[in-house]
Design a protein around this motif. Structure first.
Motif, PDB file in Angstrom:
ATOM      1  N   CYS A  81     -28.135 -20.104  21.274  1.00  0.00           N
ATOM      2  CA  CYS A  81     -29.489 -20.351  21.337  1.00  0.00           C
ATOM      3  C   CYS A  81     -29.879 -21.499  22.507  1.00  0.00           C
ATOM      4  N   ILE A  82     -31.019 -21.559  22.922  1.00  0.00           N
ATOM      5  CA  ILE A  82     -31.527 -22.328  24.245  1.00  0.00           C
ATOM      6  C   ILE A  82     -32.549 -23.485  23.281  1.00  0.00           C
ATOM      7  N   GLY A  83     -32.486 -24.666  23.485  1.00  0.00           N
ATOM      8  CA  GLY A  83     -33.119 -25.423  23.052  1.00  0.00           C
ATOM      9  C   GLY A  83     -33.996 -26.211  24.238  1.00  0.00           C
ATOM     10  N   ILE A  84     -35.315 -26.004  24.372  1.00  0.00           N
ATOM     11  CA  ILE A  84     -36.212 -26.542  25.271  1.00  0.00           C
ATOM     12  C   ILE A  84     -37.332 -27.189  24.628  1.00  0.00           C
ATOM     13  N   THR A  85     -38.090 -26.506  23.522  1.00  0.00           N
ATOM     14  CA  THR A  85     -39.262 -26.508  23.099  1.00  0.00           C
ATOM     15  C   THR A  85     -39.113 -27.779  21.936  1.00  0.00           C
ATOM     16  N   GLU A  86     -39.992 -28.492  21.736  1.00  0.00           N
ATOM     17  CA  GLU A  86     -40.090 -29.726  20.901  1.00  0.00           C
ATOM     18  C   GLU A  86     -41.441 -29.716  19.910  1.00  0.00           C
ATOM     19  N   VAL A 127     -43.528 -31.091  22.547  1.00  0.00           N
ATOM     20  CA  VAL A 127     -43.348 -30.698  23.943  1.00  0.00           C
ATOM     21  C   VAL A 127     -43.311 -28.922  24.174  1.00  0.00           C
ATOM     22  N   GLY A 128     -44.334 -28.388  24.547  1.00  0.00           N
ATOM     23  CA  GLY A 128     -44.181 -26.934  24.703  1.00  0.00           C
ATOM     24  C   GLY A 128     -44.348 -26.548  26.178  1.00  0.00           C
ATOM     25  N   SER A 129     -45.460 -26.215  26.745  1.00  0.00           N
ATOM     26  CA  SER A 129     -45.600 -25.791  27.907  1.00  0.00           C
ATOM     27  C   SER A 129     -45.283 -26.838  28.929  1.00  0.00           C
ATOM     28  N   ASP A 130     -45.448 -28.280  28.863  1.00  0.00           N
ATOM     29  CA  ASP A 130     -45.182 -29.300  29.478  1.00  0.00           C
ATOM     30  C   ASP A 130     -43.652 -30.004  29.300  1.00  0.00           C
ATOM     31  N   ARG A 133     -37.941 -27.483  18.476  1.00  0.00           N
ATOM     32  CA  ARG A 133     -38.815 -26.465  17.579  1.00  0.00           C
ATOM     33  C   ARG A 133     -38.643 -24.898  18.095  1.00  0.00           C
ATOM     34  N   PHE A 134     -39.071 -24.196  17.358  1.00  0.00           N
ATOM     35  CA  PHE A 134     -39.376 -22.647  17.680  1.00  0.00           C
ATOM     36  C   PHE A 134     -37.878 -22.141  18.244  1.00  0.00           C
ATOM     37  N   ILE A 135     -36.809 -22.431  18.125  1.00  0.00           N
ATOM     38  CA  ILE A 135     -35.552 -21.916  18.567  1.00  0.00           C
ATOM     39  C   ILE A 135     -34.946 -20.767  18.171  1.00  0.00           C
ATOM     40  N   THR A 136     -35.119 -19.754  18.651  1.00  0.00           N
ATOM     41  CA  THR A 136     -34.631 -18.407  18.403  1.00  0.00           C
ATOM     42  C   THR A 136     -33.153 -18.591  18.101  1.00  0.00           C
ATOM     43  N   ASN A 137     -32.749 -18.122  17.126  1.00  0.00           N
ATOM     44  CA  ASN A 137     -31.383 -17.964  16.438  1.00  0.00           C
ATOM     45  C   ASN A 137     -30.921 -19.385  16.105  1.00  0.00           C
ATOM     46  N   GLY A 156     -43.005 -18.975  28.219  1.00  0.00           N
ATOM     47  CA  GLY A 156     -44.194 -19.373  29.271  1.00  0.00           C
ATOM     48  C   GLY A 156     -45.273 -18.622  28.567  1.00  0.00           C
ATOM     49  N   THR A 157     -46.414 -19.399  28.510  1.00  0.00           N
ATOM     50  CA  THR A 157     -47.757 -18.596  27.983  1.00  0.00           C
ATOM     51  C   THR A 157     -48.361 -17.945  29.040  1.00  0.00           C
ATOM     52  N   ALA A 158     -49.213 -16.939  28.735  1.00  0.00           N
ATOM     53  CA  ALA A 158     -49.856 -16.226  29.720  1.00  0.00           C
ATOM     54  C   ALA A 158     -50.516 -17.162  30.657  1.00  0.00           C
ATOM     55  N   GLU A 159     -51.047 -18.148  30.056  1.00  0.00           N
ATOM     56  CA  GLU A 159     -51.971 -19.204  30.891  1.00  0.00           C
ATOM     57  C   GLU A 159     -50.908 -19.776  32.082  1.00  0.00           C
ATOM     58  N   ILE A 160     -49.933 -20.302  31.406  1.00  0.00           N
ATOM     59  CA  ILE A 160     -48.835 -20.922  32.313  1.00  0.00           C
ATOM     60  C   ILE A 160     -48.104 -20.151  33.339  1.00  0.00           C
TER      61      ILE A 160
HETATM   62  C1  LIG Z   1     -41.171 -16.871  17.973  1.00  0.00           C
HETATM   63  C2  LIG Z   1     -40.972 -17.982  18.942  1.00  0.00           C
HETATM   64  C3  LIG Z   1     -39.635 -18.092  19.649  1.00  0.00           C
HETATM   65  C4  LIG Z   1     -39.472 -18.970  20.464  1.00  0.00           C
HETATM   66  N1  LIG Z   1     -38.157 -19.061  20.839  1.00  0.00           N
HETATM   67  C5  LIG Z   1     -37.859 -20.257  21.719  1.00  0.00           C
HETATM   68  C6  LIG Z   1     -36.363 -20.668  22.062  1.00  0.00           C
HETATM   69  O1  LIG Z   1     -35.528 -19.975  21.938  1.00  0.00           O
HETATM   70  N2  LIG Z   1     -36.232 -21.893  22.756  1.00  0.00           N
HETATM   71  C7  LIG Z   1     -37.174 -22.563  23.095  1.00  0.00           C
HETATM   72  O2  LIG Z   1     -36.788 -23.696  23.709  1.00  0.00           O
HETATM   73  N3  LIG Z   1     -38.604 -22.331  22.753  1.00  0.00           N
HETATM   74  C8  LIG Z   1     -38.882 -21.180  22.039  1.00  0.00           C
HETATM   75  N4  LIG Z   1     -40.214 -20.984  21.846  1.00  0.00           N
HETATM   76  C9  LIG Z   1     -41.271 -21.854  22.180  1.00  0.00           C
HETATM   77  C10 LIG Z   1     -42.131 -21.368  23.201  1.00  0.00           C
HETATM   78  O3  LIG Z   1     -41.559 -21.106  24.582  1.00  0.00           O
HETATM   79  C11 LIG Z   1     -43.268 -22.023  23.271  1.00  0.00           C
HETATM   80  O4  LIG Z   1     -43.969 -21.840  22.262  1.00  0.00           O
HETATM   81  C12 LIG Z   1     -44.330 -21.936  24.368  1.00  0.00           C
HETATM   82  O5  LIG Z   1     -43.672 -22.213  25.714  1.00  0.00           O
HETATM   83  C13 LIG Z   1     -45.349 -22.493  24.457  1.00  0.00           C
HETATM   84  O6  LIG Z   1     -45.588 -23.967  23.946  1.00  0.00           O
HETATM   85  P1  LIG Z   1     -46.271 -24.274  22.538  1.00  0.00           P
HETATM   86  O7  LIG Z   1     -45.987 -23.403  21.588  1.00  0.00           O
HETATM   87  O8  LIG Z   1     -46.228 -25.770  22.428  1.00  0.00           O
HETATM   88  O9  LIG Z   1     -47.694 -24.458  23.128  1.00  0.00           O
HETATM   89  P2  LIG Z   1     -48.693 -25.426  23.993  1.00  0.00           P
HETATM   90  O10 LIG Z   1     -48.004 -25.721  25.364  1.00  0.00           O
HETATM   91  O11 LIG Z   1     -48.996 -26.508  23.151  1.00  0.00           O
HETATM   92  O12 LIG Z   1     -49.969 -24.573  24.487  1.00  0.00           O
HETATM   93  C14 LIG Z   1     -51.039 -24.370  23.499  1.00  0.00           C
HETATM   94  C15 LIG Z   1     -52.109 -23.585  24.328  1.00  0.00           C
HETATM   95  O13 LIG Z   1     -52.500 -24.273  25.451  1.00  0.00           O
HETATM   96  C16 LIG Z   1     -52.416 -23.568  26.678  1.00  0.00           C
HETATM   97  N5  LIG Z   1     -51.830 -24.587  27.683  1.00  0.00           N
HETATM   98  C17 LIG Z   1     -51.066 -25.711  27.711  1.00  0.00           C
HETATM   99  N6  LIG Z   1     -51.033 -26.003  28.999  1.00  0.00           N
HETATM  100  C18 LIG Z   1     -51.685 -25.429  29.849  1.00  0.00           C
HETATM  101  C19 LIG Z   1     -52.260 -25.567  30.974  1.00  0.00           C
HETATM  102  N7  LIG Z   1     -51.690 -26.563  32.049  1.00  0.00           N
HETATM  103  N8  LIG Z   1     -53.009 -24.644  31.512  1.00  0.00           N
HETATM  104  C20 LIG Z   1     -53.818 -23.903  30.961  1.00  0.00           C
HETATM  105  N9  LIG Z   1     -53.351 -23.722  29.466  1.00  0.00           N
HETATM  106  C21 LIG Z   1     -52.555 -24.396  29.060  1.00  0.00           C
HETATM  107  C22 LIG Z   1     -51.088 -22.746  26.416  1.00  0.00           C
HETATM  108  O14 LIG Z   1     -51.354 -21.566  27.292  1.00  0.00           O
HETATM  109  C23 LIG Z   1     -51.651 -22.309  24.995  1.00  0.00           C
HETATM  110  O15 LIG Z   1     -52.405 -21.224  25.001  1.00  0.00           O
HETATM  111  C24 LIG Z   1     -40.455 -20.010  20.954  1.00  0.00           C
HETATM  112  C25 LIG Z   1     -41.811 -19.660  20.229  1.00  0.00           C
HETATM  113  C26 LIG Z   1     -42.097 -18.796  19.211  1.00  0.00           C
HETATM  114  C27 LIG Z   1     -43.405 -18.696  19.005  1.00  0.00           C
END
Ligand SMILES: Cc1cc2nc3c(=O)[nH]c(=O)nc-3n(C[C@H](O)[C@H](O)[C@H](O)COP(=O)(O)OP(=O)(O)OC[C@H]3O[C@@H](n4cnc5c(N)ncnc54)[C@H](O)[C@@H]3O)c2cc1C
Length: 391
Positions: free
Chosen positions: A126-131, A134-137, A159-163, A369-373
């Motif tokens: 598995c890969i551990g990035i998200t906390e 700490v999500g998009s940033d 958090r949200f770590i697949t596998n 990476g969200t659609a916004e990012i």
């Molecule tokens: C089912 C599932 C599996 C996943 N698997 C993994 C995995 O294996 N390993 C791992 O490391 N991570 C994993 N993730 C994490 C995933 O990559 C993150 O959820 C994602 O990167 C977004 O982070 P966040 O959920 O913290 O949202 P946030 O970063 O808190 O964002 C919340 C909202 O704000 C928006 N936003 C944030 N910053 C900006 C900006 N600068 N400009 C415009 N909009 C912004 C976002 O687009 C979003 O709509 C998984 C997530 C899910 C739900």
């Protein structure tokens, strides 16, 4: 032969490979595709996928792979996702998200011990990035590693770590030098999930992707022996960015798969179902939806293959991977939603798997990476092109 098998974009070898993967899915996955949704995926199925060679198409031969390239991984991703999205998310998390940093930055010993068994399907990664904070940033990462003798001691949460709860190993991104910007002070580690202090807080209860497990993990004074740093100390951010380019391209392949099966069901249903004395496909409200679905699948495949081909040639694909992932994942949500609409009431039932694909597809405008990012990344690359005189 359906169009996607004979498309001129693909080589003869890729077309043959796709048929082979499809035949595997017909035998091993489609018959259990609905029941897999109870999760977690059976480990034996991951072993079968590994044994068939569908974990290692993009891995070097010294890691047990066949080194055929990302274009082949995209094919595997589409075919397995067309049967069950969650299963492919789990497969991809182990072989691409965990595996690509190892194949590109791992030592010979690391590949032998921590990648080969993943490529065979014996072990799960598995890969551990998200906390939690700490999500998009990603540069704001909080998990820390401190040196103690020749070992590293890691504390933090992922958090949200697949596998996560299924994995044997994690490729974790951790801050090793908080005195500098985290882009310079971040390091990638291979962590054995059986280490003391490593625990699963919970598996998340998800809307879709139910055949996979996605977990919240905690590391409390996890001691990492020497030889587990991936690449150089402080190279973590670079490794992560490189990984995300291959991940996004492969996810784009998956997204085409989530869209394809609902599309095919909708096309057939629209000729079988009659209302007002005619097939519903005769109504423009239905047939134009089908036209849009076909167009989005074709465009998505072309964008995805472009990114994969560039990656296989060693080119930088940050913009192309972001475009492919953004387009195909938004298209997958639209296609699954439109397909459900074409089926009317039965589309909303579990008699057809469209509701499952819609739930699965919904994740992918968020994960990786969200659609916004992704839009932010694309415009950033565009303005770099302007600055360097390309526009
Ligand atoms: C089912 C599932 C599996 C996943 N698997 C993994 C995995 O294996 N390993 C791992 O490391 N991570 C994993 N993730 C994490 C995933 O990559 C993150 O959820 C994602 O990167 C977004 O982070 P966040 O959920 O913290 O949202 P946030 O970063 O808190 O964002 C919340 C909202 O704000 C928006 N936003 C944030 N910053 C900006 C900006 N600068 N400009 C415009 N909009 C912004 C976002 O687009 C979003 O709509 C998984 C997530 C899910 C739900």
């Amino acid at each position: 032969m359906t169009e996607y098998l004979s498309n001129v974009l693909w080589t003869e070898d890729e077309i043959e490979f796709r048929k082979e993967v499809k035949a595997f899915c017909d035998k091993e996955i489609y018959p259990i595709a609905d029941e897999l949704d109870a999760g977690p995926y059976p480990r034996e199925l991951i072993r079968k996928i590994g044994k068939a060679g569908y974990m290692g198409v993009h891995h070097h031969k010294d890691a047990g792979g066949t080194n055929r390239g990302l274009s082949y991984e995209v094919i595997v991703a589409e075919e397995i996702s067309a049967a069950n999205g969650g299963l492919d998310m789990a497969r991809m998390a182990t072989t691409t998200l965990y595996g690509m940093p190892l194949t590109k930055f791992g030592t010979k010993e690391q590949k032998e011990k921590y990648l080969k068994p993943v490529v065979t399907g014996e072990k799960i990664g598995c890969i551990g990035i998200t906390e939690p904070d700490v999500g998009s940033d990603v540069a704001a990462m909080k998990t820390r590693a401190e040196k103690d003798g020749d070992e590293w001691v890691i504390n933090g949460e992922k958090r949200f770590i697949t596998n996560g709860s299924q994995a044997d190993y994690m490729c974790a991104f951790v801050v090793t030098d908080p005195s500098v910007k985290s882009k310079e002070g971040m390091t990638a580690f291979i962590i054995d999930t059986k280490s003391d202090g490593f625990s699963v807080v919970q598996d998340h209860d998800l809307l879709g992707m139910k055949s996979a497990r996605v977990s919240w993990l905690k590391m409390e004074d996890v001691r990492v022996p020497p030889g587990m740093v991936l690449g150089e100390l402080g190279q973590g951010f670079k490794i992560m960015m490189d990984e995300l380019d291959s991940e996004r391209t492969a996810i784009a392949g998956e997204a085409i798969g989530y869209g394809r099966t609902p599309y095919e069901i909708a096309v057939k249903y629209s000729t079988e179902r009659e209302q007002f004395g005619r097939q519903i496909r005769m109504f423009e409200g239905v047939s134009f939806k089908i036209a849009n679905m076909a167009m989005k699948l074709e465009a998505g495949r072309a964008l995805t293959l472009t990114a994969a081909r560039m990656y296989d040639k060693g080119m930088k694909i940050t913009k192309e991977a972001a475009i492919a992932k953004l387009y195909t994942t938004e298209a997958a949500v639209e296609i699954t939603n439109d397909a459900l609409q074409v089926l009317g009431g039965v589309g909303y039932t579990t008699d057809y798997p469209i509701e499952r694909f819609l739930r699965d597809a919904r994740l992918m405008t968020i994960g990786g990476g969200t659609a916004e990012i992704l839009r932010f990344i694309i415009q950033r690359e565009v303005f770099k092109e302007l600055k360097s005189g390309l526009i």
